[in-house]
Design a protein around this motif. Structure first.
Motif, short mmCIF file in Angstrom:
data_model
loop_
_atom_site.label_atom_id
_atom_site.label_comp_id
_atom_site.label_asym_id
_atom_site.label_seq_id
_atom_site.Cartn_x
_atom_site.Cartn_y
_atom_site.Cartn_z
N ASP A 1 -18.21 -4.50 49.01
CA ASP A 1 -17.82 -5.47 50.04
C ASP A 1 -18.92 -6.53 50.14
O ASP A 1 -20.03 -6.24 50.61
CB ASP A 1 -17.63 -4.75 51.37
CG ASP A 1 -17.02 -5.63 52.45
OD1 ASP A 1 -17.32 -6.84 52.47
OD2 ASP A 1 -16.24 -5.11 53.28
N ARG B 1 -19.58 -8.79 52.07
CA ARG B 1 -20.08 -9.16 53.40
C ARG B 1 -21.34 -8.37 53.76
O ARG B 1 -22.07 -8.74 54.69
CB ARG B 1 -19.00 -8.90 54.47
CG ARG B 1 -17.74 -9.74 54.32
CD ARG B 1 -16.67 -9.33 55.30
NE ARG B 1 -16.23 -7.94 55.11
CZ ARG B 1 -15.30 -7.34 55.86
NH1 ARG B 1 -14.74 -8.00 56.87
NH2 ARG B 1 -14.94 -6.10 55.62
N THR C 1 -15.47 -1.41 58.53
CA THR C 1 -14.93 -2.68 58.01
C THR C 1 -13.86 -3.26 58.92
O THR C 1 -13.74 -4.49 59.05
CB THR C 1 -14.37 -2.50 56.59
OG1 THR C 1 -13.42 -1.42 56.58
CG2 THR C 1 -15.49 -2.19 55.60
N THR C 2 -13.09 -2.40 59.59
CA THR C 2 -12.09 -2.90 60.55
C THR C 2 -12.78 -3.60 61.71
O THR C 2 -12.38 -4.71 62.11
CB THR C 2 -11.22 -1.74 61.07
OG1 THR C 2 -10.54 -1.13 59.97
CG2 THR C 2 -10.20 -2.23 62.08
N THR D 1 -15.71 -4.88 61.65
CA THR D 1 -16.36 -6.08 61.11
C THR D 1 -15.36 -7.24 61.02
O THR D 1 -15.66 -8.37 61.43
CB THR D 1 -16.94 -5.79 59.71
OG1 THR D 1 -17.92 -4.75 59.83
CG2 THR D 1 -17.60 -7.04 59.13
N SER D 2 -14.18 -6.97 60.49
CA SER D 2 -13.15 -8.01 60.36
C SER D 2 -12.76 -8.56 61.72
O SER D 2 -12.66 -9.79 61.91
CB SER D 2 -11.91 -7.45 59.64
OG SER D 2 -12.24 -7.05 58.33
N GLU D 3 -12.54 -7.67 62.69
CA GLU D 3 -12.18 -8.12 64.04
C GLU D 3 -13.28 -8.97 64.65
O GLU D 3 -13.02 -10.01 65.27
CB GLU D 3 -11.91 -6.91 64.94
CG GLU D 3 -10.65 -6.13 64.57
CD GLU D 3 -10.54 -4.83 65.35
OE1 GLU D 3 -11.47 -4.52 66.15
OE2 GLU D 3 -9.54 -4.11 65.18
N LEU E 1 -15.70 -10.74 63.07
CA LEU E 1 -15.87 -12.01 62.38
C LEU E 1 -14.72 -12.97 62.70
O LEU E 1 -14.93 -14.18 62.85
CB LEU E 1 -15.99 -11.79 60.87
CG LEU E 1 -17.25 -11.02 60.43
CD1 LEU E 1 -17.24 -10.79 58.92
CD2 LEU E 1 -18.54 -11.76 60.85
N GLU E 2 -13.50 -12.44 62.81
CA GLU E 2 -12.36 -13.29 63.16
C GLU E 2 -12.53 -13.86 64.57
O GLU E 2 -12.24 -15.02 64.83
CB GLU E 2 -11.07 -12.47 63.08
CG GLU E 2 -10.57 -12.23 61.67
CD GLU E 2 -9.41 -11.25 61.63
OE1 GLU E 2 -8.76 -11.04 62.69
OE2 GLU E 2 -9.15 -10.68 60.54
#
Length: 479
Positions: free
Chosen positions: A395, A397, A468-469, A471-473, A475-476
């Motif tokens: 990943d 990121r 990672t979930t 992290t995505s939330e 960053l969004e």
């Protein structure tokens, strides 16, 4: 509680413990309580009349379990492991039942003698030099301390005593206070805080040696500091080298540091609290090369070798150096066999007087797992760490922040420290998995340590998906 009820309740407790450990992953790994939560759940004073056992066990779930951090959950990845195995638990029950306070051979001969043999067994598993093995021609031997912090303190106090006597032998006009004011101990700037604390208790100066880019201490850096300090009139007397530092599981260069310490008449203690267990595996044993230069060596089977807390094993090259620093002989502790060369009184090797029959745990575990079983356990954890490392590397990121050697992975989100700090905050608030941070090269870093005996690949995959979930939330939301 009479014997009949003890038999019944004891069997119930074994069932409770087995059910707890079998189902621990169903519990939130971290408690959701505020400081002071417990006081309001129980009376302000002890009961006047006896209470029922069933009521106590009901309150274990109502009062205790909501405030427990479940170290043996396969979703616990914080700190380092704390060992747990059924053979060790059974041995602990027997230890508690026997209840001896084994400060001397006479206080319970089996307690002393089994410890001596178990430390030899383990020393041979590690392929330690014969100088450290009691049952040889050497002058050394092993002892069980409570923690690695105690081992560091004991070794530092022994080194201090030895240094004072050596300096006074050639400078009899010097007072002990004058000598102590000039003594300097050294350790890595990556070393555990317990080394600094030991120096505080011992009343000696301590200096931190800057680590290299891989977070280990090199000989050249220590040499430069020693030359400067000697020029300033100070007396270097002790080095605590670390194999497997707490922040990143880094390794000091003991093959370089050892000869320097020997040349300078400095005591070298090796703290391998976590990593030491892995040295029973031939592929990791080269990391212990250089132990032959050490005066003392310690690691914690209660971290990674399936022997429940507390069991911290320490070996010394010359047991007289330890005994000479702590020996006190009141009449009520003397016995007719204390001068025998075949036995030792471990009260002279430690800070407290009393001690539990802890070697029983080692004996049970070593016999029921065997060396191969213990090696397999270590290797499984290392493989799981490598699996997590590969997920992080895939990943873009994220980045890996230190070499993954054993069961610890240090990683962070690329970018500012604030990103990784926020991610850890969200992980902690979720109570799904448990991690703690460290600082490496001014970076805020997340530590992911394989800890529980029951951790499997599916738990690693779950943890990474959760990270990672989040992290995505996160960053969004920022965008």
């Amino acid at each position: 509680m009479d014997t009949a009820e003890f038999r019944r309740r004891g069997k119930e407790m074994v069932d409770y413990v087995a059910d707890y450990l079998d189902n621990v992953e169903q519990r939130p790994v971290c408690p959701d309580v505020e400081p002071g939560y417990l006081r309001s759940l129980i009376p302000a004073e002890a009961p006047l009349e006896p209470e029922k056992y069933d009521d106590i066990m009901t309150d274990v779930e109502r009062v205790i379990m909501p405030g427990v951090t479940h170290w043996h959950s396969p979703y616990f990845y914080a700190y380092f492991p704390t060992a747990s195995s059924y053979p060790a638990m059974l041995a602990d029950m027997l230890c508690t039942a026997i209840g001896c306070i084994g400060f001397s051979w006479a206080a319970s001969p089996a307690c002393t003698e089994l410890e001596t043999v178990m430390l030899d067994w383990l020393g041979k598993m590690l392929n330690l030099p014969e100088d450290f093995i009691t049952g040889t021609e050497g002058q050394g031997g092993g002892v069980i301390q409570g923690t690695a912090s105690e081992s560091t303190l004991v070794s530092m106090l022994a080194a201090r005593c030895k240094a004072v006597r050596r300096i006074q032998a050639s400078n009899p006009e010097k007072s002990e206070a004058d000598i102590l004011s000039k003594l300097v101990a050294y350790t890595s700037d990556q070393a555990h805080s317990s080394v600094e604390r030991a120096a505080l208790i011992a009343g000696v100066m301590i200096k931190k040696v800057p680590a290299d880019n891989n977070y280990g201490v090199e000989g050249a850096m220590l040499k430069r500091m020693l030359e400067q300090d000697k020029a300033d009139g100070l007396s270097p007397f002790y080095l605590c080298a670390t194999l497997g530092t707490t922040p990143s599981c880094a390794f000091d260069h003991i093959t370089e540091l050892g000869p320097i310490c020997n040349e300078e008449q400095m005591w070298m203690h090796i703290d391998a609290a976590y990593a030491g267990s892995a040295f029973i595996c031939p592929e990791f044993r080269p990391l212990l090369n250089g132990v032959e230069f050490a005066d003392s060596f310690n690691f914690n089977p209660h971290k990674w070798l399936l022997v429940n807390f507390d069991c911290s094993t320490m070996w010394v090259k010359n047991r007289k150096s330890i005994i000479g620093a702590f020996k006190m002989e009141p009449l009520y502790l003397k016995h007719e066999n204390q001068e025998s060369g075949l036995i030792t009184d471990y009260r002279h090797w430690q800070i407290p007087l009393g001690r539990r029959f802890r070697s029983l745990k080692m004996w049970f575990v070593f016999r029921m797992y065997g060396l191969q079983g213990l090696q397999d356990y270590i290797r499984k954890h290392v493989d799981l760490a490598k699996e997590f490392e590969s997920l992080v590397r895939a990943d873009n990121r994220f980045e890996i922040c230190a070499k993954v050697v054993m069961g610890l992975v240090c990683f962070r989100l690329k970018g500012s420290n604030g990103l990784s700090e926020l991610l850890l905050k969200k992980i902690t608030q979720s109570r799904k998995i448990h991690l703690v941070p460290c600082q490496l090269s001014a970076h805020f870093v997340l530590r992911f340590a394989i800890c529980a005996r029951t951790t499997e690949s599916r738990h690693i995959q779950y943890a990474w998906k959760h990270i990672t979930t989040l992290t995505s939330e996160m960053l969004e939301h920022r965008h």
